[in-house]
Design a protein around this motif. Structure first.
Motif, mmCIF file in Angstrom:
data_model
loop_
_atom_site.group_PDB
_atom_site.id
_atom_site.type_symbol
_atom_site.label_atom_id
_atom_site.label_comp_id
_atom_site.label_asym_id
_atom_site.label_seq_id
_atom_site.Cartn_x
_atom_site.Cartn_y
_atom_site.Cartn_z
ATOM 1 N N ALA A 77 0.839 -1.210 0.000
ATOM 2 C CA ALA A 77 0.000 0.000 0.000
ATOM 3 C C ALA A 77 0.868 1.253 0.000
ATOM 4 N N LEU A 78 1.965 1.210 0.720
ATOM 5 C CA LEU A 78 2.894 2.343 0.746
ATOM 6 C C LEU A 78 3.421 2.631 -0.660
ATOM 7 N N ASP A 79 3.803 1.578 -1.350
ATOM 8 C CA ASP A 79 4.345 1.768 -2.694
ATOM 9 C C ASP A 79 3.256 2.178 -3.690
ATOM 10 N N ALA A 80 2.063 1.657 -3.516
ATOM 11 C CA ALA A 80 0.977 1.989 -4.439
ATOM 12 C C ALA A 80 0.528 3.445 -4.276
ATOM 13 N N GLU A 81 0.484 3.917 -3.039
ATOM 14 C CA GLU A 81 -0.050 5.260 -2.765
ATOM 15 C C GLU A 81 1.033 6.314 -2.552
ATOM 16 N N GLY A 82 2.254 5.887 -2.423
ATOM 17 C CA GLY A 82 3.345 6.834 -2.197
ATOM 18 C C GLY A 82 3.509 7.225 -0.748
ATOM 19 N N ARG A 83 2.536 6.871 0.084
ATOM 20 C CA ARG A 83 2.609 7.150 1.530
ATOM 21 C C ARG A 83 1.514 6.338 2.224
ATOM 22 N N LEU A 84 1.697 6.145 3.516
ATOM 23 C CA LEU A 84 0.672 5.511 4.348
ATOM 24 C C LEU A 84 0.155 6.567 5.315
ATOM 25 N N ALA A 85 -1.150 6.668 5.423
ATOM 26 C CA ALA A 85 -1.752 7.614 6.371
ATOM 27 C C ALA A 85 -2.574 6.824 7.384
ATOM 28 N N ALA A 86 -2.428 7.165 8.645
ATOM 29 C CA ALA A 86 -3.164 6.481 9.711
ATOM 30 C C ALA A 86 -3.332 7.437 10.883
ATOM 31 N N THR A 87 -4.159 7.026 11.816
ATOM 32 C CA THR A 87 -4.337 7.796 13.051
ATOM 33 C C THR A 87 -4.023 6.886 14.226
ATOM 34 N N ILE A 88 -3.109 7.323 15.055
ATOM 35 C CA ILE A 88 -2.741 6.554 16.246
ATOM 36 C C ILE A 88 -2.914 7.465 17.452
ATOM 37 N N ASN A 89 -3.728 7.019 18.389
ATOM 38 C CA ASN A 89 -3.995 7.826 19.592
ATOM 39 C C ASN A 89 -4.395 9.250 19.215
ATOM 40 N N GLU A 90 -5.271 9.364 18.212
ATOM 41 C CA GLU A 90 -5.787 10.647 17.726
ATOM 42 C C GLU A 90 -4.701 11.509 17.073
ATOM 43 N N THR A 91 -3.569 10.919 16.755
ATOM 44 C CA THR A 91 -2.491 11.642 16.083
ATOM 45 C C THR A 91 -2.448 11.208 14.623
#
Ligand code: FES
Length: 169
Positions: A77-91
């Motif tokens: 997914a990182l390679d397909a989208e160029g980045r990974l986006a997520a939320t951890i502990n509201e960050t």
């Protein structure tokens, strides 16, 4: 005993005998305690107590791995989208590869240190940009262009199999 005296004593006795019961019956808190709880009430009370004890459990985030790392996506997914986006502990977190050493991953807090807008990763330019006032940041969070003066906060990353994990501490 005269009739008038008898009625006075009888009325006073009645009042003394039943007054506490009348007061208790008219007290609002007492009425609530006597109302039987429905199954829905019990379920709500239990859920509230559980939520208060474990506020993190209600969030829909990736489960924590050992040592506080949390999975944020796969390498594919990182390679397909160029980045990974997520939320951890509201960050909000964005994970990108080092432009010159793709094996090296960087996880940055996507919150702009200038006025807390959320930065975006520009895959072609290989940098973060802030849509609010135009600050720009390198892949490792370093400031390239103001008005922001502070870099993006960064976090430890690791790869386990195909999973990318980030530790927000
Ligand atoms: Fe990002 Fe102002 S909030 S540059």
């Amino acid at each position: 005993m005269k009739r008038r005296s008898f009625l006075s004593y009888f009325g006073l006795g009645w009042l003394v005998a039943f007054l506490p019961s009348l007061i208790a019956a008219c007290t609002p808190g007492n009425q609530q305690n006597q109302t039987p709880a429905t199954n829905g009430d019990r379920a709500n009370n239990t859920a509230t107590a559980e939520t208060a004890e474990n506020p993190q459990e209600s969030e829909t985030e990736a489960p924590a791995n050992g040592n506080g790392f949390q999975a944020v996506g796969t390498l594919a997914a990182l390679d397909a989208e160029g980045r990974l986006a997520a939320t951890i502990n509201e960050t909000p977190i964005i994970v990108v590869r080092h432009p010159d050493n793709p094996e090296q991953l960087f996880a940055s807090n996507a919150t702009c240190p200038h006025r807390e807008c959320e930065v975006e990763w520009q895959t072609e330019a290989q940098q973060f940009s802030c849509p609010c006032h135009g600050s720009e940041f390198a892949f490792d969070g370093a400031v390239l262009e103001g008005p922001a003066r502070e870099p993006l906060a960064t976090y430890e990353t690791k790869v386990e199999g195909e999973e990318v994990l980030v530790k927000v501490s």
